[in-house]
Scaffold this active site. Sequence first.
Site, mmCIF file in Angstrom:
data_model
loop_
_atom_site.group_PDB
_atom_site.id
_atom_site.type_symbol
_atom_site.label_atom_id
_atom_site.label_comp_id
_atom_site.label_asym_id
_atom_site.label_seq_id
_atom_site.Cartn_x
_atom_site.Cartn_y
_atom_site.Cartn_z
ATOM 1 N N GLU A 166 -1.491 9.447 -4.451
ATOM 2 C CA GLU A 166 -2.924 9.750 -4.569
ATOM 3 C C GLU A 166 -3.139 11.147 -5.152
ATOM 4 O O GLU A 166 -3.776 12.016 -4.572
ATOM 5 C CB GLU A 166 -3.619 9.598 -3.211
ATOM 6 C CG GLU A 166 -3.599 8.163 -2.701
ATOM 7 C CD GLU A 166 -4.346 7.941 -1.400
ATOM 8 O OE1 GLU A 166 -4.795 6.818 -1.160
ATOM 9 O OE2 GLU A 166 -4.461 8.907 -0.610
ATOM 10 N N GLU A 198 -1.169 0.375 -1.758
ATOM 11 C CA GLU A 198 -1.801 0.611 -0.452
ATOM 12 C C GLU A 198 -3.071 -0.209 -0.363
ATOM 13 O O GLU A 198 -3.902 -0.175 -1.267
ATOM 14 C CB GLU A 198 -2.145 2.091 -0.230
ATOM 15 C CG GLU A 198 -0.962 2.981 0.052
ATOM 16 C CD GLU A 198 -1.398 4.394 0.461
ATOM 17 O OE1 GLU A 198 -2.456 4.525 1.119
ATOM 18 O OE2 GLU A 198 -0.682 5.343 0.110
#
Length: 481
Positions: free
Chosen positions: A187, A380
């Site tokens: 991320e 995810e």
Amino acid sequence: MGFKKDFLWGGAVAANQVEGAWNVDGKGMSVDDVARFKPDVDVKDYRKNVAITSTDIQNAIADPSTADYPKRRGIDAYHHYQEDIRLFAEMGFKVFRFSIAWTRLYPTGEEEQPNQAGIKYYQNVIQELQKYHIEPLVTLSHYEMPLNLAVKYNGWADKRVIKYFTRFARTCFESFPDVKYWLTFNEIDSVTRHPFTSAGIVPDQSTNLLQNEYQALHNQFVASAMVTKLTHQLIPGSQVGCMLTKLTTYPATAKPEDVLAAFNKNTMNYYPADVQVKGEYPSLILNYFRRHNISLDVTDEERQILKENTVDFISFSYYMSMLTAADESGLEMTAGNTVVGGKNPYLPTTEWGWTVDPLGLRLSLLQLYDRYQKPLFVVENGMGTHDQLNSDGTVHDQYRIDYFKAHFQAMKEAVDDGVDLMGYTSWGPIDMVSASTSQMSKRYGFIYVDLDDYGHGSGKRYRKDSFQWYKHVIETNGEEL
């Protein structure tokens, strides 16, 4: 058409949330070893939960306990990895995403030589995965950089950290040459939302926080490109992906000003992937820098490195969507994955305020594939919720099954639309300490871990109802949901 025959089904974890053993076998302190559990803070108040000061860090360094710092204990996967991998194999995993804790190999980040005990641990983990024919998908940096580099250099705001990271990455490639799939920074776009966790930037030590955040992000881009080149050189046939937080944002109304606001937010969300996939900064972002007086230290050599070493695929997390408007004062705001946004009245939310939007996953896949035309990997996705362990060792979690069923259906539809999807790893396949709130009671897994928010419990693993359901999904390659 359905999912491709070699579709990679599995699950994902981060070292700092599962391993524990924070000071065992030579491991150094990471930024997450000072993340404090704050039971008095509203779980929906993301900013307060991740806030940290220099004083907080020094207090944490002085406190050797795990009582207030749950990520120091995790779920003790350091000593239970064989049992956990055996359970993943029972579910039929084709791939397992995990991260390598930088501080297990280089405790302060500045050592000339790696810690052999740390290398041996991950060699053992990889060998255990290979025993069950599970592909490792390794994240090099997942919110766990050495605390020393944060305190000494203000983290990734300093270019010297690039050298230390590439040394760590080279050690990983040389020590784990059987790993085919790699991710660089988890991320990566989150630097501007939680700068300490993501980039080791201490906000109260920054005279210009916004400048430091974007410089740190640039330095990570350069490091990512450098290690992408290194991976291809050292491990023939390897594939390297970037990893983005997919923050799908809708306009609150059809009002053109709200549509523009949504466009701007989505553009800012895409730009870290733009740099790593296309090899250069988009002109709209360069203009954003000019308007906000952000002046990055970028060399011609770095521009060339970015241009020549783009990623092979795009991975991303997807948990929720949100709303925005030209004037957000009229919106009800809700928390989500490292971000706060407008709450959508047409969608349900979890107990932690995260919007549940399966169609948003299909849309996200379509948007990313249309923009980049590169293979995608959902690394995810999941729902944190409270679970009840019954006296007979069962956990009935039909709500989790319903969540995944809807999201898998959305993925199938995106694949039928023509999206090239490599695989899917749920977050997380086993209960672990929450990244944002440091709770155990916020449970994601198909496997229940008998520990509470304070570390009390047996640590025993139990199969939830969703365990058998996911096993069947994998057996049928997603044809039977």
